[in-house]
Scaffold this motif. Structure first.
Motif, mmCIF file in Angstrom:
data_model
loop_
_atom_site.group_PDB
_atom_site.id
_atom_site.type_symbol
_atom_site.label_atom_id
_atom_site.label_comp_id
_atom_site.label_asym_id
_atom_site.label_seq_id
_atom_site.Cartn_x
_atom_site.Cartn_y
_atom_site.Cartn_z
ATOM 1 N N UNK A 535 0.688 -1.099 -0.216
ATOM 2 C CA UNK A 535 -0.053 0.065 -0.023
ATOM 3 C C UNK A 535 0.835 1.191 0.145
ATOM 4 N N UNK A 536 2.061 1.205 0.519
ATOM 5 C CA UNK A 536 2.899 2.437 0.728
ATOM 6 C C UNK A 536 3.464 2.825 -0.851
ATOM 7 N N UNK A 537 3.351 1.871 -1.809
ATOM 8 C CA UNK A 537 3.736 2.099 -3.020
ATOM 9 C C UNK A 537 2.820 2.418 -4.158
ATOM 10 N N UNK A 538 1.520 2.526 -3.616
ATOM 11 C CA UNK A 538 0.543 2.519 -4.724
ATOM 12 C C UNK A 538 0.629 4.136 -5.411
ATOM 13 N N UNK A 539 1.162 5.216 -4.726
ATOM 14 C CA UNK A 539 1.138 6.234 -5.449
ATOM 15 C C UNK A 539 2.296 6.510 -6.320
ATOM 16 N N UNK A 540 3.156 5.212 -6.243
ATOM 17 C CA UNK A 540 4.452 5.334 -7.127
ATOM 18 C C UNK A 540 4.116 4.674 -8.480
ATOM 19 N N UNK A 541 2.917 4.201 -8.605
ATOM 20 C CA UNK A 541 2.676 3.261 -9.856
ATOM 21 C C UNK A 541 2.463 4.518 -11.147
ATOM 22 N N UNK A 542 3.084 4.258 -12.001
ATOM 23 C CA UNK A 542 2.985 5.202 -13.273
ATOM 24 C C UNK A 542 2.206 4.569 -14.293
ATOM 25 N N UNK A 543 2.231 3.235 -14.271
ATOM 26 C CA UNK A 543 1.300 2.333 -15.280
ATOM 27 C C UNK A 543 1.451 0.765 -15.129
ATOM 28 N N UNK A 544 0.334 0.142 -15.434
ATOM 29 C CA UNK A 544 0.281 -1.180 -15.342
ATOM 30 C C UNK A 544 -0.399 -1.698 -16.747
ATOM 31 N N UNK A 545 0.345 -2.618 -17.294
ATOM 32 C CA UNK A 545 -0.098 -3.169 -18.775
ATOM 33 C C UNK A 545 -0.265 -4.636 -18.804
ATOM 34 N N UNK A 546 -1.152 -4.993 -19.047
ATOM 35 C CA UNK A 546 -1.571 -6.486 -19.624
ATOM 36 C C UNK A 546 -1.558 -6.403 -21.123
ATOM 37 N N UNK A 547 -0.416 -7.126 -21.469
ATOM 38 C CA UNK A 547 -0.179 -7.342 -22.854
ATOM 39 C C UNK A 547 -0.625 -8.755 -23.688
ATOM 40 N N UNK A 548 -1.506 -8.441 -24.532
ATOM 41 C CA UNK A 548 -2.271 -9.616 -25.115
ATOM 42 C C UNK A 548 -1.497 -10.257 -26.388
ATOM 43 N N UNK A 549 -0.536 -10.755 -25.880
ATOM 44 C CA UNK A 549 0.376 -11.584 -27.067
ATOM 45 C C UNK A 549 -0.217 -12.975 -27.138
ATOM 46 N N UNK A 550 -0.792 -13.538 -26.106
ATOM 47 C CA UNK A 550 -0.784 -15.034 -26.057
ATOM 48 C C UNK A 550 -2.306 -15.440 -25.925
ATOM 49 N N UNK A 551 -3.075 -14.970 -25.046
ATOM 50 C CA UNK A 551 -4.395 -15.497 -24.463
ATOM 51 C C UNK A 551 -5.383 -15.668 -25.891
ATOM 52 N N UNK A 552 -5.110 -14.445 -26.691
ATOM 53 C CA UNK A 552 -6.218 -14.356 -27.624
ATOM 54 C C UNK A 552 -5.970 -15.230 -28.911
ATOM 55 N N UNK A 553 -4.520 -15.616 -28.905
ATOM 56 C CA UNK A 553 -4.140 -16.470 -29.988
ATOM 57 C C UNK A 553 -4.635 -17.805 -30.069
ATOM 58 N N UNK A 554 -4.685 -18.466 -31.209
ATOM 59 C CA UNK A 554 -5.124 -20.145 -31.195
ATOM 60 C C UNK A 554 -3.739 -20.762 -30.822
ATOM 61 N N UNK A 555 -3.836 -21.951 -30.114
ATOM 62 C CA UNK A 555 -2.760 -22.524 -29.729
ATOM 63 C C UNK A 555 -1.857 -23.001 -30.762
ATOM 64 N N UNK A 556 -2.424 -23.363 -31.939
ATOM 65 C CA UNK A 556 -1.541 -23.815 -33.120
ATOM 66 C C UNK A 556 -0.456 -22.986 -33.275
ATOM 67 N N UNK A 557 -0.729 -21.814 -33.170
ATOM 68 C CA UNK A 557 0.416 -20.714 -33.499
ATOM 69 C C UNK A 557 1.607 -20.829 -32.581
ATOM 70 N N UNK A 558 1.602 -21.669 -31.671
ATOM 71 C CA UNK A 558 2.833 -21.655 -30.791
ATOM 72 C C UNK A 558 4.049 -22.269 -31.518
ATOM 73 N N UNK A 559 4.990 -22.625 -30.775
ATOM 74 C CA UNK A 559 6.421 -23.318 -31.056
ATOM 75 C C UNK A 559 6.153 -24.690 -31.774
ATOM 76 N N UNK A 560 5.124 -25.637 -31.480
ATOM 77 C CA UNK A 560 5.015 -26.607 -31.689
ATOM 78 C C UNK A 560 4.779 -26.997 -33.058
ATOM 79 N N UNK A 561 4.151 -26.189 -34.020
ATOM 80 C CA UNK A 561 3.762 -26.433 -35.522
ATOM 81 C C UNK A 561 4.381 -25.353 -36.324
#
Length: 589
Positions: A535-561
């Motif tokens: 709680x002592x750090x919450x005023x120090x937060x400049x930004x939080x980012x959830x980066x949709x690299x993976x969850x929205x992508x079909x699994x077939x696009x990973x390293x296996x295929x």
């Protein structure tokens, strides 16, 4: 017909429809409505019947559905809103091909083909010319009030749209690479406990989700279709069908496959808006960037190309190299000063370990130096996978060796958390990063009386252990003590679940919102990955980012295929990374 009635009544013929004489005046005809009945399964299964109708859609080719849909003649319709006027006719190669709009009469046996009411073993099929008009198309809007509405439209033509304040949205695509269908809903589907409290609210949300989804099929029985269908909806760096994208209203036939209702499109689907794309603010030199990333079982085959297939992860050295390329691409894009990693091979810190190989590759690609936070132990716990912390020594300095605990639930369920204290030299501020990986929701206890069994409140099994992990973690942080603690990792719990709310009630601040997500399961989005600051750090937060690299992508696009593989950060894991920017304003805070 009053247009408003189209939402509640099965479609009937437009006035003026006439059948050819060969299909008329047949007293031996069984109406489609009688075959369908008012229940989910036909009461006439196994009976031989004669039917007639208009062909509304046909996919008779060997790589199609193996049949066609028909709709009742006007004089055969019963005008009962609870009974469908559509039927699927299963054909085989000896039957002549029929075309949309053609009238047919045929004999066959009533069957429930994967719960789709159908006519099989067809014989005596006669075509009777084209109808002078076609069946009315029913307007269908998601969500529906009841699944009975979909059952009453089974086999009938509809135009699908969404509720007025939402868009038709691709909500999930787990079966898309293998069976060619995806789920669509009115707006995103959320894991219930991501947006509401466990218990009665989660149960209600689960039911609402059930009424707000349809499978969109590719009108084919081909397994592992290639190329992948619905090319008009593919977008992004990998030209993939991403969940979260929206589509225009479209027409099709309502059908059923086992326990799910689906739509067979009769026109090409049109992409309306692309899914959320990664947005990461430019890195501020005065801020500390901290990232969390589950790397989905990065195992390196003992570091010398031996030991493949690995216990988890890649099956071959080539797959491992592709996996490594994707992970490094994601980490390079984030350019974090401190990175918490989950699902690393737990093989220590020697030159052949997985974490060393990852750091060496990251340094080559990024051109920056990284160090590993090492505890005074050969390995962290005894599980096959572990957590890890790496950092840029030019940006932060460790204040001591790394620490971990195996007390309580970290001795057998949740993986031991790893903590490293740092000094931000520019401001002389001390802070601690603690990376976590709590027990998953799978492999439930066999004892139904166990507090870790599924309590049917939306939190799945092992919730009690995860809650105890949260309690043990905060106690350990206080005991050490770890200054200005920042918790991150895969907590295997959604936003409103007990383990996550525990932190918020015990000195930690969650900067994310309920509509931030890192994972898509069963076509429902939610966050299993979180970051908390004292709680002592919450005023120090400049930004939080959830980066949709993976969850929205079909699994077939990973390293296996290798057919769909590309070296970028997309589908580098099944979890999305999470990034936190903190700005320390003064010496020692």
């Amino acid at each position: 017909m009053n247009k408003r009635l189209l939402n509640v009544l099965p479609a009937l013929f437009l006035s003026g429809t006439a059948a050819a004489s060969t299909c008329d005046n047949d007293n031996d005809i069984t109406s489609i409505a009688n075959i369908q009945g008012e229940t989910e399964l036909s009461q006439m299964v196994g009976e031989q019947v004669n039917v007639r109708g208009i062909v509304t859609a046909t996919w008779q080719a060997t790589d199609g559905l193996g049949g066609f849909f028909i709709h009742s003649f006007a004089e055969d319709a019963d005008e009962n809103p609870a009974t469908s006027e559509g039927l699927f006719v299963v054909t085989d190669k000896q039957h002549s091909t029929v075309t949309t709009g053609e009238q047919v009469k045929l004999s066959g046996e009533v069957d429930e083909r994967s719960q789709l009411t159908s006519l099989v073993n067809v014989s005596n099929m006669t075509t009777c010319g084209n109808a002078t008009s076609t069946p009315e198309v029913t307007a269908l809007q998601l969500p529906v009030d009841s699944l009975k509405k979909l059952e009453a439209l089974e086999g009938m033509p509809v135009t699908l749209s969404s509720a007025k304040d939402e868009e038709l949205t691709v909500s999930g695509h787990y079966n898309y690479p293998r069976h060619g269908f995806f789920d669509v809903s009115s707006g995103r589907l959320w894991t219930p406990t991501q947006i509401v409290m466990p218990g009665k609210d989660a149960k209600r949300q689960k039911q609402e989700n059930t009424l707000n989804r349809l499978q969109v099929d590719d009108n084919s029985q081909v397994v592992e279709p290639s190329p992948l269908p619905f090319s008009s909806l593919q977008h992004g760096e990998q030209r993939s069908l991403r969940s979260g994208s929206t589509i225009d209203s479209f027409s099709g036939i309502i059908s059923q496959f086992n326990d799910g209702y689906r739509i067979q499109p009769t026109e090409e689907l049109v992409l309306k808006a692309v899914s959320k794309q990664p947005q990461l603010a430019e890195k501020n030199s005065d801020a500390i960037r901290i990232a969390s990333f589950n790397v989905l079982n990065f195992f390196n085959g003992n570091g010398a190309g031996q030991g493949f297939p690995t216990p988890r992860g890649a099956d071959t050295p080539e797959q491992m190299e592709r996996q490594l390329q994707k992970i490094v691409a994601a980490l390079t894009t984030m350019d974090a000063d401190v990175i918490g990693l989950m699902e690393l091979e737990n093989d220590g810190f020697t030159e052949r370990s997985a974490i060393i190989q990852l750091v060496n590759a990251l340094e080559r690609v990024s051109g920056k130096d990284y160090e590993i936070a090492e505890p005074r132990a050969e390995k962290i716990g005894t599980d096959q996978i572990t957590v890890g912390i790496i950092y840029q020594p030019e940006r932060v300095k460790p204040n001591s060796h790394a620490l971990f605990t195996r007390q309580g639930p970290f001795s057998w369920g949740s993986r031991p958390p790893l903590a490293q204290s740092f000094i931000h030299e520019k401001t002389d501020t001390e802070f601690s990063v603690i990376v976590n990986h709590f027990k998953s929701k799978g492999s439930c206890p066999e004892d139904s009386e166990s507090p870790n069994s599924n309590q049917n409140d939306g939190q799945a099994c092992w919730n009690d252990l995860r809650l105890k992990s949260s309690e043990q973690l905060t106690q350990w942080i206080e005991k050490e003590p770890l200054v200005n603690p920042i918790l991150l990792g895969d907590f295997n719990a959604y936003y409103h679940e007990d383990p996550i709310r525990y932190f918020s009630k015990n000195g930690f601040y969650n900067p994310s919102d309920a509509t931030d997500y890192s994972y898509v399961y069963d076509s429902q989005a939610g966050a299993l990955d979180h970051v908390f600051v004292a709680d002592s750090l919450k005023d120090n937060i400049q930004g939080v980012y959830h980066l949709p690299f993976n969850a929205d992508e079909p699994w077939v696009y990973d390293y296996r295929d290798d057919t769909y593989f590309s070296e970028g950060p997309f589908r580098s894991s099944d979890h999305d990374p999470l990034v936190l920017d903190l700005r320390f304003s003064g010496s020692g805070m």
